[in-house]
Design an enzyme around this catalytic site. Structure first.
Site, PDB file in Angstrom:
ATOM      1  N   ALA A   1       7.661   7.566   6.392  1.00  0.00           N
ATOM      2  CA  ALA A   1       9.017   7.723   7.102  1.00  0.00           C
ATOM      3  C   ALA A   1       9.330   6.880   8.033  1.00  0.00           C
ATOM      4  O   ALA A   1      10.614   6.506   8.207  1.00  0.00           O
ATOM      5  CB  ALA A   1       8.804   9.253   7.736  1.00  0.00           C
TER       6      ALA A   1
ATOM      7  N   VAL B   1       3.377  -0.111   4.879  1.00  0.00           N
ATOM      8  CA  VAL B   1       1.976  -0.537   4.901  1.00  0.00           C
ATOM      9  C   VAL B   1       1.504  -1.582   4.018  1.00  0.00           C
ATOM     10  O   VAL B   1       1.760  -1.347   2.764  1.00  0.00           O
ATOM     11  CB  VAL B   1       1.187   0.706   5.063  1.00  0.00           C
ATOM     12  CG1 VAL B   1      -0.424   0.137   5.197  1.00  0.00           C
ATOM     13  CG2 VAL B   1       1.495   1.645   5.957  1.00  0.00           C
TER      14      VAL B   1
ATOM     15  N   ASP C   1       0.346  16.068  12.451  1.00  0.00           N
ATOM     16  CA  ASP C   1       0.860  15.694  11.122  1.00  0.00           C
ATOM     17  C   ASP C   1      -0.394  15.754  10.236  1.00  0.00           C
ATOM     18  O   ASP C   1      -0.783  14.805   9.407  1.00  0.00           O
ATOM     19  CB  ASP C   1       1.245  14.219  11.227  1.00  0.00           C
ATOM     20  CG  ASP C   1       2.294  14.027  10.003  1.00  0.00           C
ATOM     21  OD1 ASP C   1       2.487  14.792   9.396  1.00  0.00           O
ATOM     22  OD2 ASP C   1       2.612  12.764   9.650  1.00  0.00           O
TER      23      ASP C   1
ATOM     24  N   LEU D   1       0.792  -1.481  -0.070  1.00  0.00           N
ATOM     25  CA  LEU D   1       0.116   0.090  -0.014  1.00  0.00           C
ATOM     26  C   LEU D   1       0.930   1.330  -0.181  1.00  0.00           C
ATOM     27  O   LEU D   1       0.622   2.448  -0.720  1.00  0.00           O
ATOM     28  CB  LEU D   1      -0.820  -0.009   1.214  1.00  0.00           C
ATOM     29  CG  LEU D   1      -1.961  -1.153   1.031  1.00  0.00           C
ATOM     30  CD1 LEU D   1      -2.794  -0.871   2.514  1.00  0.00           C
ATOM     31  CD2 LEU D   1      -2.893  -1.110   0.128  1.00  0.00           C
TER      32      LEU D   1
END
Length: 384
Positions: free
Chosen positions: A27, A31, A143, A23
């Site tokens: 950083a 995934v 974030d 996927l």
């Protein structure tokens, strides 16, 4: 926040987790779309698995932190922890799979690369509720950006990636209420969001909003860091870490004078602008202008999410009906596989996948990155 213990969360067996798709890579982790061959041999219930290789550069601590945050979450616009596993080589944890890609991909799929006012209001309202819930737990997200806002099967959004978040001392509710009274505004605490889906999108907002005419695109609401000092995870009122994504980082983070929950409201403003105009407001030569913005003048600094909800842009929004929306602006199709990457050539063992990587350059590019995101720099860090 304490690290999770084996007795209080579902434990995965890494040997039975097989990757169906790659996927993306961030950083700190990689995934995969996976299924557990011990309980789901036919891949009917796949989920997203984030895998972090163990190291001595702070990644282990951030992995434990993110797992700990996920364990606390119980909100319709935030992920829930399905399980996790820790081995000598990896940390891995699973969350529900979101097939609708992220808001950056979705925005760029629009004809003119921006959303309508109605779509922006809907997504911002859900994101605002998610941030409000996090702040109520004493967690600042730090974030927020389109790439970290995913679209669930239902069409509702969810935030992802909590490795840059941290725990801060919560602002007392009495301080929020007294600020509202001082300025002649009634700021109410968080409104619980019910988890039902039985109404259409037009019923989650009452009446007409004056901003629809003022903003462009009056169309249908449908859509075709480097660390400055070493810090522990103990509670504190302010953080001095330099974290986030460059174009979304607030002035107080850049200056290093210490920051708190207001950094998320800054990022929410940047996100609003980008959803409307297709670009961020302080890009390039205008970046220095951010240094002169006083965070105490920022909407949401004193009253938090309650203050932002009072803005005329959200006029008429029925906050307790958001999860009841049956038809959000975009609902992923079961055939939207191109949004999340190409299937692997058969199911692969996750451990073997990492062992086969001889160098970072051999990692395939993330299929979730769009052309507009390749110039956006993520500011990472090695220690909190």
């Amino acid at each position: 926040m304490e690290s999770p213990s084996p007795s209080d969360s579902l434990q995965f067996n890494l040997e039975t987790l097989k990757a169906i798709k790659f996927l993306g890579k961030g950083a700190t982790g990689t995934v995969f779309l996976v299924h557990d061959i011990a309980t789901d041999l036919t891949t009917r219930s796949p989920f997203a698995l984030k895998v972090v290789q163990r190291s001595n550069n702070g990644g282990d601590r951030r992995a434990r932190w993110e797992i700990g945050v996920l364990k606390m979450l119980h909100h319709p616009f935030l992920p829930r922890l399905l399980g996790y596993v820790e081995t000598d080589e990896f940390f891995a944890w699973g969350v529900p799979y979101c097939p609708g890609a992220d808001l950056n991909v979705l925005r760029n799929r629009q004809n003119d690369g921006v959303f309508s006012a109605g779509v922006i209001r809907f997504y911002l309202a859900e994101i605002l509720c998610a941030l409000e819930y996090l702040h109520s737990l004493g967690v600042v997200y730090r974030d927020l950006k389109p790439e970290n806002i995913l679209v669930q099967w239902s069409g509702h959004v969810t935030l992802t990636d909590f490795d840059l978040s941290r725990s801060l001392k919560k602002k007392p509710l009495s301080e929020i209420l007294s600020y509202g009274e001082k300025h002649g505004r009634q700021l109410s605490p968080e409104i619980p969001v019910r988890c039902k889906c039985r109404v259409k999108i037009i019923r989650w907002i009452a009446g007409k909003n004056r901003y629809n005419k003022a903003m462009k695109k009056p169309k249908s609401a449908r859509v075709s860091p480097v660390n400055r000092r070493k810090l522990s995870f103990s509670n504190g009122e302010r953080s001095n870490s330099f974290v986030g994504t460059e174009e979304y980082v607030s002035p107080e983070v850049v200056s290093g004078d210490g920051h708190e929950f207001a950094v998320d409201w800054w990022a929410l403003g940047i996100l609003s602008y980008e959803m409307l105009y297709g670009t961020t407001p302080f890009k390039g030569k205008n970046r220095k202008e951010t240094f002169r913005n006083d965070p105490k003048m920022r909407l949401g600094y004193h009253g938090g999410a309650c203050e932002i909800k009072e803005h005329p842009f959200f006029e008429g929004v029925r906050w307790d009906r958001l999860t009841e929306v049956l038809r959000p602006p975009f609902i992923p199709s079961r055939d939207d596989g191109e949004l999340t990457g190409k299937s692997t050539a058969g199911q692969i063992d996750i451990r073997e996948y990492f062992h086969s990587l001889k160098a970072p350059s051999s990692m395939p590019p993330s299929p979730l990155r769009s052309s507009s995101s390749k110039h956006r720099r993520s500011v990472s860090f090695t220690e909190f």
